[in-house]
Design a protein around this motif. Structure first.
Motif, PDB file in Angstrom:
ATOM      1  N   TYR A 106     -11.416 -17.539 -13.201  1.00  0.00           N
ATOM      2  CA  TYR A 106     -10.938 -18.289 -14.367  1.00  0.00           C
ATOM      3  C   TYR A 106     -12.037 -18.345 -15.423  1.00  0.00           C
ATOM      4  CZ  TYR A 106      -9.022 -22.335 -16.934  1.00  0.00           C
ATOM      5  OH  TYR A 106      -8.521 -23.177 -17.909  1.00  0.00           O
ATOM      6  N   GLN A 107     -13.226 -18.775 -15.002  1.00  0.00           N
ATOM      7  CA  GLN A 107     -14.322 -18.914 -15.955  1.00  0.00           C
ATOM      8  C   GLN A 107     -14.794 -17.567 -16.492  1.00  0.00           C
ATOM      9  OE1 GLN A 107     -17.392 -21.489 -14.349  1.00  0.00           O
ATOM     10  NE2 GLN A 107     -16.014 -23.242 -14.310  1.00  0.00           N
ATOM     11  N   MET A 108     -14.710 -16.516 -15.683  1.00  0.00           N
ATOM     12  CA  MET A 108     -15.059 -15.175 -16.162  1.00  0.00           C
ATOM     13  C   MET A 108     -14.099 -14.746 -17.270  1.00  0.00           C
ATOM     14  SD  MET A 108     -15.937 -13.258 -12.545  1.00  0.00           S
ATOM     15  CE  MET A 108     -16.210 -11.617 -13.281  1.00  0.00           C
ATOM     16  N   ALA A 109     -12.803 -14.938 -17.045  1.00  0.00           N
ATOM     17  CA  ALA A 109     -11.792 -14.542 -18.033  1.00  0.00           C
ATOM     18  C   ALA A 109     -11.930 -15.355 -19.316  1.00  0.00           C
ATOM     19  CB  ALA A 109     -10.391 -14.703 -17.447  1.00  0.00           C
ATOM     20  N   GLN A 110     -12.062 -16.643 -19.153  1.00  0.00           N
ATOM     21  CA  GLN A 110     -12.216 -17.536 -20.293  1.00  0.00           C
ATOM     22  C   GLN A 110     -13.501 -17.206 -21.056  1.00  0.00           C
ATOM     23  OE1 GLN A 110     -13.022 -21.744 -19.370  1.00  0.00           O
ATOM     24  NE2 GLN A 110     -11.212 -22.205 -20.620  1.00  0.00           N
ATOM     25  N   GLY A 111     -14.576 -16.992 -20.315  1.00  0.00           N
ATOM     26  CA  GLY A 111     -15.874 -16.727 -20.921  1.00  0.00           C
ATOM     27  C   GLY A 111     -15.922 -15.411 -21.670  1.00  0.00           C
ATOM     28  N   VAL A 112     -15.376 -14.351 -21.085  1.00  0.00           N
ATOM     29  CA  VAL A 112     -15.436 -13.047 -21.755  1.00  0.00           C
ATOM     30  C   VAL A 112     -14.571 -13.056 -23.010  1.00  0.00           C
ATOM     31  CG1 VAL A 112     -13.594 -11.744 -20.540  1.00  0.00           C
ATOM     32  CG2 VAL A 112     -15.653 -10.570 -21.344  1.00  0.00           C
ATOM     33  N   ALA A 113     -13.443 -13.762 -22.978  1.00  0.00           N
ATOM     34  CA  ALA A 113     -12.611 -13.866 -24.178  1.00  0.00           C
ATOM     35  C   ALA A 113     -13.362 -14.618 -25.273  1.00  0.00           C
ATOM     36  CB  ALA A 113     -11.285 -14.547 -23.854  1.00  0.00           C
ATOM     37  N   ALA A 114     -13.952 -15.738 -24.913  1.00  0.00           N
ATOM     38  CA  ALA A 114     -14.668 -16.558 -25.897  1.00  0.00           C
ATOM     39  C   ALA A 114     -15.890 -15.833 -26.458  1.00  0.00           C
ATOM     40  CB  ALA A 114     -15.083 -17.887 -25.269  1.00  0.00           C
ATOM     41  N   GLU A 115     -16.665 -15.214 -25.579  1.00  0.00           N
ATOM     42  CA  GLU A 115     -17.905 -14.548 -26.007  1.00  0.00           C
ATOM     43  C   GLU A 115     -17.650 -13.357 -26.919  1.00  0.00           C
ATOM     44  OE1 GLU A 115     -21.181 -15.332 -25.580  1.00  0.00           O
ATOM     45  OE2 GLU A 115     -20.451 -17.206 -24.712  1.00  0.00           O
ATOM     46  N   THR A 116     -16.473 -12.741 -26.805  1.00  0.00           N
ATOM     47  CA  THR A 116     -16.193 -11.514 -27.565  1.00  0.00           C
ATOM     48  C   THR A 116     -15.156 -11.705 -28.662  1.00  0.00           C
ATOM     49  OG1 THR A 116     -14.469 -10.801 -26.010  1.00  0.00           O
ATOM     50  CG2 THR A 116     -16.746 -10.093 -25.544  1.00  0.00           C
ATOM     51  N   GLY A 117     -14.624 -12.908 -28.793  1.00  0.00           N
ATOM     52  CA  GLY A 117     -13.597 -13.152 -29.797  1.00  0.00           C
ATOM     53  C   GLY A 117     -12.306 -12.416 -29.515  1.00  0.00           C
ATOM     54  N   SER A 118     -12.008 -12.217 -28.241  1.00  0.00           N
ATOM     55  CA  SER A 118     -10.796 -11.499 -27.831  1.00  0.00           C
ATOM     56  C   SER A 118      -9.689 -12.486 -27.493  1.00  0.00           C
ATOM     57  CB  SER A 118     -11.085 -10.631 -26.601  1.00  0.00           C
ATOM     58  OG  SER A 118     -12.079  -9.683 -26.889  1.00  0.00           O
ATOM     59  N   GLN A 119      -8.463 -12.077 -27.737  1.00  0.00           N
ATOM     60  CA  GLN A 119      -7.322 -12.910 -27.374  1.00  0.00           C
ATOM     61  C   GLN A 119      -6.988 -12.788 -25.889  1.00  0.00           C
ATOM     62  OE1 GLN A 119      -7.167 -10.602 -29.995  1.00  0.00           O
ATOM     63  NE2 GLN A 119      -7.640 -12.170 -31.513  1.00  0.00           N
ATOM     64  N   VAL A 120      -7.418 -11.691 -25.266  1.00  0.00           N
ATOM     65  CA  VAL A 120      -7.175 -11.474 -23.839  1.00  0.00           C
ATOM     66  C   VAL A 120      -8.511 -11.229 -23.155  1.00  0.00           C
ATOM     67  CG1 VAL A 120      -5.990 -10.058 -22.109  1.00  0.00           C
ATOM     68  CG2 VAL A 120      -4.895 -10.485 -24.322  1.00  0.00           C
ATOM     69  N   GLY A 121      -8.756 -11.979 -22.097  1.00  0.00           N
ATOM     70  CA  GLY A 121      -9.958 -11.793 -21.285  1.00  0.00           C
ATOM     71  C   GLY A 121      -9.559 -11.600 -19.840  1.00  0.00           C
ATOM     72  N   VAL A 122     -10.200 -10.659 -19.176  1.00  0.00           N
ATOM     73  CA  VAL A 122      -9.893 -10.351 -17.782  1.00  0.00           C
ATOM     74  C   VAL A 122     -11.152 -10.580 -16.947  1.00  0.00           C
ATOM     75  CG1 VAL A 122      -9.239  -8.527 -16.153  1.00  0.00           C
ATOM     76  CG2 VAL A 122      -8.170  -8.627 -18.425  1.00  0.00           C
ATOM     77  N   GLY A 123     -11.025 -11.333 -15.866  1.00  0.00           N
ATOM     78  CA  GLY A 123     -12.118 -11.541 -14.927  1.00  0.00           C
ATOM     79  C   GLY A 123     -11.692 -11.113 -13.531  1.00  0.00           C
ATOM     80  N   ILE A 124     -12.515 -10.307 -12.882  1.00  0.00           N
ATOM     81  CA  ILE A 124     -12.216  -9.830 -11.524  1.00  0.00           C
ATOM     82  C   ILE A 124     -13.462 -10.006 -10.670  1.00  0.00           C
ATOM     83  CG2 ILE A 124     -11.462  -7.899 -10.085  1.00  0.00           C
ATOM     84  CD1 ILE A 124     -10.289  -6.606 -12.652  1.00  0.00           C
ATOM     85  N   THR A 125     -13.311 -10.673  -9.533  1.00  0.00           N
ATOM     86  CA  THR A 125     -14.421 -10.876  -8.605  1.00  0.00           C
ATOM     87  C   THR A 125     -13.891 -10.798  -7.179  1.00  0.00           C
ATOM     88  OG1 THR A 125     -16.235 -12.360  -7.966  1.00  0.00           O
ATOM     89  CG2 THR A 125     -14.211 -13.415  -8.755  1.00  0.00           C
ATOM     90  N   GLY A 126     -14.612 -10.100  -6.308  1.00  0.00           N
ATOM     91  CA  GLY A 126     -14.094  -9.964  -4.957  1.00  0.00           C
ATOM     92  C   GLY A 126     -15.057  -9.309  -3.995  1.00  0.00           C
TER      93      GLY A 126
END
Length: 157
Positions: free
Chosen positions: A78-98
């Motif tokens: 969740y925080q990866m997706a939210q963070g990458v969207a915010a940091e890059t000014g993108s409307q869509v952010g994708v976070g994958i961890t596993g």
């Protein structure tokens, strides 16, 4: 039509940009998007944040979240997706961890456990999948496919 073409088409239609923050997939999700000639119209940036410290430094993942839930968790995705969207000014952010394997599994999080976060216009959706010990590269591939299926669903909604 391959699914990555659908994602690019939907992003262009909606005037949206996408950014990726990948750990276990190490850039494969972004690379799939770049298969599409028009990807440059929608792709902002991609981070491969393999180390916990990179997730914290570049994506704004809270160290307390990592400590409480572990790096392989829906909360971190969740925080990866939210963070990458915010940091890059993108409307869509994708976070994958596993945990792609063959090692790294722990009780409650076996090899093949992958967590996903997708932020769309500030709303974040998460999933946890246990794909099983299919082999490192298969886990990574099925993770990317799962992610793209969710992206299409969210962008068509």
């Amino acid at each position: 039509m391959d699914i990555e073409y659908k994602v690019v088409e939907k992003l262009i239609e909606k005037g949206m940009h996408i950014a990726f923050a990948e750990s276990c997939t190490a850039g494969l999700a972004c690379a799939k998007l770049v298969n599409v000639p028009d990807a440059s119209k929608v792709l902002n940036v991609s981070f491969t944040t393999y180390a916990d410290e990179a997730k914290i430094k570049y994506l704004g993942v809270d160290p307390e979240t990592v400590k409480q839930f572990g790096v392989v968790s829906e909360e971190v995705a969740y925080q990866m997706a939210q963070g990458v969207a915010a940091e890059t000014g993108s409307q869509v952010g994708v976070g994958i961890t596993g945990i792609a394997g063959p090692t790294g599994g722990v009780p409650g999080k076996p090899v093949g456990t992958v967590c996903f976060g997708i932020a769309v216009n500030g709303k974040v959706y998460t999933w946890r999948q246990e794909f099983g010990d299919l082999g490192r590269n298969v886990v990574r591939d099925v993770s990317v496919n799962f992610c793209y299926d969710r992206l299409v669903e969210l962008l068509e909604a």
